[in-house]
Design an enzyme around this catalytic site. Structure first.
Site, PDB file in Angstrom:
ATOM      1  N   ARG A 145       0.858  -1.190   0.000  1.00 51.04           N
ATOM      2  CA  ARG A 145       0.000   0.000   0.000  1.00 51.04           C
ATOM      3  C   ARG A 145       0.894   1.241   0.000  1.00 51.04           C
ATOM      4  NH1 ARG A 145      -3.436  -2.845  -1.490  1.00 51.04           N
ATOM      5  NH2 ARG A 145      -5.443  -3.322  -0.522  1.00 51.04           N
ATOM      6  N   HIS A 150      -1.167   0.397  -9.699  1.00 46.06           N
ATOM      7  CA  HIS A 150      -1.799  -0.550  -8.759  1.00 46.06           C
ATOM      8  C   HIS A 150      -2.355  -1.768  -9.523  1.00 46.06           C
ATOM      9  CE1 HIS A 150      -3.985  -0.901  -4.634  1.00 46.06           C
ATOM     10  NE2 HIS A 150      -3.730  -2.098  -5.138  1.00 46.06           N
TER      11      HIS A 150
HETATM   12  P1  NAP Z   1      -1.480 -11.708   4.786  1.00 40.92           P
HETATM   13  O1  NAP Z   1      -1.603 -13.118   4.338  1.00 40.92           O
HETATM   14  O2  NAP Z   1      -2.434 -11.207   5.805  1.00 40.92           O
HETATM   15  O3  NAP Z   1       0.015 -11.531   5.297  1.00 40.92           O
HETATM   16  C1  NAP Z   1       0.467 -10.427   5.990  1.00 40.92           C
HETATM   17  C2  NAP Z   1       1.892 -10.648   6.443  1.00 40.92           C
HETATM   18  O4  NAP Z   1       2.389  -9.427   7.017  1.00 40.92           O
HETATM   19  C3  NAP Z   1       2.008 -11.729   7.522  1.00 40.92           C
HETATM   20  O5  NAP Z   1       3.182 -12.471   7.343  1.00 40.92           O
HETATM   21  C4  NAP Z   1       2.109 -10.904   8.806  1.00 40.92           C
HETATM   22  O6  NAP Z   1       2.827 -11.530   9.849  1.00 40.92           O
HETATM   23  C5  NAP Z   1       2.898  -9.721   8.321  1.00 40.92           C
HETATM   24  N1  NAP Z   1       2.712  -8.576   9.205  1.00 40.92           N
HETATM   25  C6  NAP Z   1       1.563  -7.938   9.517  1.00 40.92           C
HETATM   26  N2  NAP Z   1       1.783  -6.948  10.396  1.00 40.92           N
HETATM   27  C7  NAP Z   1       3.107  -6.966  10.638  1.00 40.92           C
HETATM   28  C8  NAP Z   1       3.953  -6.200  11.469  1.00 40.92           C
HETATM   29  N3  NAP Z   1       3.479  -5.198  12.239  1.00 40.92           N
HETATM   30  N4  NAP Z   1       5.275  -6.492  11.478  1.00 40.92           N
HETATM   31  C9  NAP Z   1       5.759  -7.502  10.723  1.00 40.92           C
HETATM   32  N5  NAP Z   1       5.014  -8.276   9.919  1.00 40.92           N
HETATM   33  C10 NAP Z   1       3.699  -7.999   9.887  1.00 40.92           C
HETATM   34  O7  NAP Z   1      -1.582 -10.707   3.551  1.00 40.92           O
HETATM   35  P2  NAP Z   1      -1.372 -11.036   1.994  1.00 40.92           P
HETATM   36  O8  NAP Z   1      -2.531 -11.750   1.430  1.00 40.92           O
HETATM   37  O9  NAP Z   1      -0.038 -11.649   1.824  1.00 40.92           O
HETATM   38  O10 NAP Z   1      -1.392  -9.558   1.376  1.00 40.92           O
HETATM   39  C11 NAP Z   1      -0.455  -8.580   1.778  1.00 40.92           C
HETATM   40  C12 NAP Z   1      -0.866  -7.212   1.246  1.00 40.92           C
HETATM   41  O11 NAP Z   1      -0.591  -7.118  -0.157  1.00 40.92           O
HETATM   42  C13 NAP Z   1      -2.347  -6.872   1.305  1.00 40.92           C
HETATM   43  O12 NAP Z   1      -2.731  -6.472   2.613  1.00 40.92           O
HETATM   44  C14 NAP Z   1      -2.480  -5.755   0.304  1.00 40.92           C
HETATM   45  O13 NAP Z   1      -2.285  -4.500   0.933  1.00 40.92           O
HETATM   46  C15 NAP Z   1      -1.332  -6.013  -0.672  1.00 40.92           C
HETATM   47  N6  NAP Z   1      -1.798  -6.343  -2.033  1.00 40.92           N
HETATM   48  C16 NAP Z   1      -1.471  -5.519  -3.070  1.00 40.92           C
HETATM   49  C17 NAP Z   1      -1.863  -5.839  -4.355  1.00 40.92           C
HETATM   50  C18 NAP Z   1      -1.452  -4.992  -5.529  1.00 40.92           C
HETATM   51  O14 NAP Z   1      -1.940  -5.211  -6.634  1.00 40.92           O
HETATM   52  N7  NAP Z   1      -0.555  -4.053  -5.358  1.00 40.92           N
HETATM   53  C19 NAP Z   1      -2.620  -6.991  -4.599  1.00 40.92           C
HETATM   54  C20 NAP Z   1      -2.942  -7.803  -3.526  1.00 40.92           C
HETATM   55  C21 NAP Z   1      -2.529  -7.473  -2.232  1.00 40.92           C
HETATM   56  P3  NAP Z   1       2.289 -12.891  10.544  1.00 40.92           P
HETATM   57  O15 NAP Z   1       2.435 -13.951   9.476  1.00 40.92           O
HETATM   58  O16 NAP Z   1       3.202 -13.089  11.668  1.00 40.92           O
HETATM   59  O17 NAP Z   1       0.851 -12.645  10.908  1.00 40.92           O
HETATM   60  C1  GLV Z   2      -5.191  -5.144  -3.951  1.00 47.33           C
HETATM   61  O1  GLV Z   2      -4.595  -4.150  -3.744  1.00 47.33           O
HETATM   62  C2  GLV Z   2      -5.579  -6.093  -2.972  1.00 47.33           C
HETATM   63  O2  GLV Z   2      -5.498  -5.792  -1.768  1.00 47.33           O
HETATM   64  O3  GLV Z   2      -5.992  -7.208  -3.363  1.00 47.33           O
END
Ligand code: NAP
Ligand code: GLV
Length: 309
Positions: free
Chosen positions: A224, A272
């Site tokens: 983000r 994005h």
């Molecule tokens: P997720 O499965 O919820 O994973 C989040 C990770 O971040 C986990 O490993 C978590 O640790 C870690 N984390 C959270 N808070 C933290 C902190 N304070 N310090 C250190 N580590 C922390 O999320 P995801 O599905 O992988 O997605 C991640 C993000 O990608 C989304 O929230 C979104 O903002 C972004 N995204 C962007 C796009 C794009 O097109 N640009 C598309 C999709 C997603 P733990 O494992 O220990 O809980």
């Molecule tokens: C995109 O930014 C997502 O959070 O899936």
């Protein structure tokens, strides 16, 4: 038992047929043509307008079209007792890993420098480094971060990851928590951010954190825009501490016309699109979850409200 979809006209045109295909018997409505609000059991969207979810008296589950739920949680009136389900779907994961690998490889193999040399008509060979000697660090080892880290490791990069709680991932040096952050940053030449946006991670990539990367490091932010203090990044690029950045997300989207990132020579931007939730497979995932829920099984990928992700 209706489902209410939130999205602009383009999103509606894309999603509605897919939702109807995935759930042919479901009454699917599109905001603001919601009809009798007491009939809405489920919502689906990226950032529903503030106050609307709270106005649905029989809402049972809030589905996010995004993996990130910051768009939903920015509304302080979202009912606390209704589960929020984030998007976890193989297509979203694969799309993100493709994007991360593409940009890590591009910086690793000096693609942008060679593109500039071509534009200048310059024939010159730069030193080559093998992936095994390139240290990549992935912040956030969740669904997306872990998959990207594993794929980078499969390409022989020297990969580390950082998360809130400790992890064990084959081929990835795992660091966790505040005490793990320093050593993780100190060994990271290409930093990939895949954290969720929460109270703890907003503004995390500021001058303090980015200065702990070795000189010449590169940032790939696909999480983000609000994770990054944009002015601090520009300053560190201009001072030469950082060599470049790939930015897919921004504090303000669309990126304003006058924003320095559009023309900064060390910055690559995309709008994005690192991984777009694909309507056909995501609609099937929502249908699968609703079927489970209505059969009395627990929903999967429910957001922990206290953690914020
Ligand atoms: P997720 O499965 O919820 O994973 C989040 C990770 O971040 C986990 O490993 C978590 O640790 C870690 N984390 C959270 N808070 C933290 C902190 N304070 N310090 C250190 N580590 C922390 O999320 P995801 O599905 O992988 O997605 C991640 C993000 O990608 C989304 O929230 C979104 O903002 C972004 N995204 C962007 C796009 C794009 O097109 N640009 C598309 C999709 C997603 P733990 O494992 O220990 O809980
Ligand atoms: C995109 O930014 C997502 O959070 O899936």
């Amino acid at each position: 038992m209706a489902l209410l979809f939130f999205g602009n006209a383009d999103r509606v045109a894309e999603w509605l047929p897919e939702l109807r295909r995935a759930m042919p018997d479901r009454d699917i409505r599109v905001w603001p043509d919601a009809g009798d609000l007491s009939e809405i059991r489920y919502s689906l969207g990226f950032a529903p307008p503030e106050g609307v979810l709270a106005s649905l008296p029989n809402l049972r589950a809030i589905f996010s079209t995004g993996a990130g739920v910051d768009g939903t949680l920015r509304d302080p009136t979202v009912p606390a007792d209704v589960p929020i389900v984030r998007m976890v779907e193989q297509g979203l994961t694969e799309g993100m890993t493709e994007y991360v690998v593409m940009h890590v490889l591009a910086w690793h193999r000096d693609l942008w420098t060679y593109a500039g040399m071509q534009a200048a008509g310059e024939w010159r060979k730069l030193d080559q480094t093998l992936a095994r000697d390139r240290r990549v660090g992935v912040m956030g080892l969740g669904v997306l971060g872990e998959d990207a880290a594993r794929m980078l490791a499969a390409l022989r990069f020297d990969v580390a990851g950082w998360s809130r709680t400790a992890k064990e991932i084959p081929g990835v040096a795992c660091f966790a928590g505040e005490e793990g952050l320093g050593p993780f940053l100190a060994r990271t030449e290409i930093l990939v951010c895949l954290l969720p946006l929460t109270a703890q991670t907003r503004g995390i990539m500021d001058r303090g954190l980015l200065s702990r990367l070795p000189r010449g490091a590169v940032l790939v932010n696909v999480a983000r825009g609000q994770h990054l203090v944009e002015e601090d990044l520009v300053a560190l690029l201009d001072e030469g501490h950082l060599a470049g950045a790939t930015l897919d997300v921004f504090r303000e989207e669309p990126l304003p016309e006058a924003h320095p990132f559009w023309r900064h020579p060390k910055v690559r931007t995309t709008p994005h699109i690192a991984s777009i939730t694909l309507a056909p497979s995501a609609s099937r995932e929502v249908a699968r979850q609703i079927a489970r829920f209505e059969a009395g099984e627990p929903l999967e990928n429910v957001v922990d409200r206290a953690r914020g992700y």
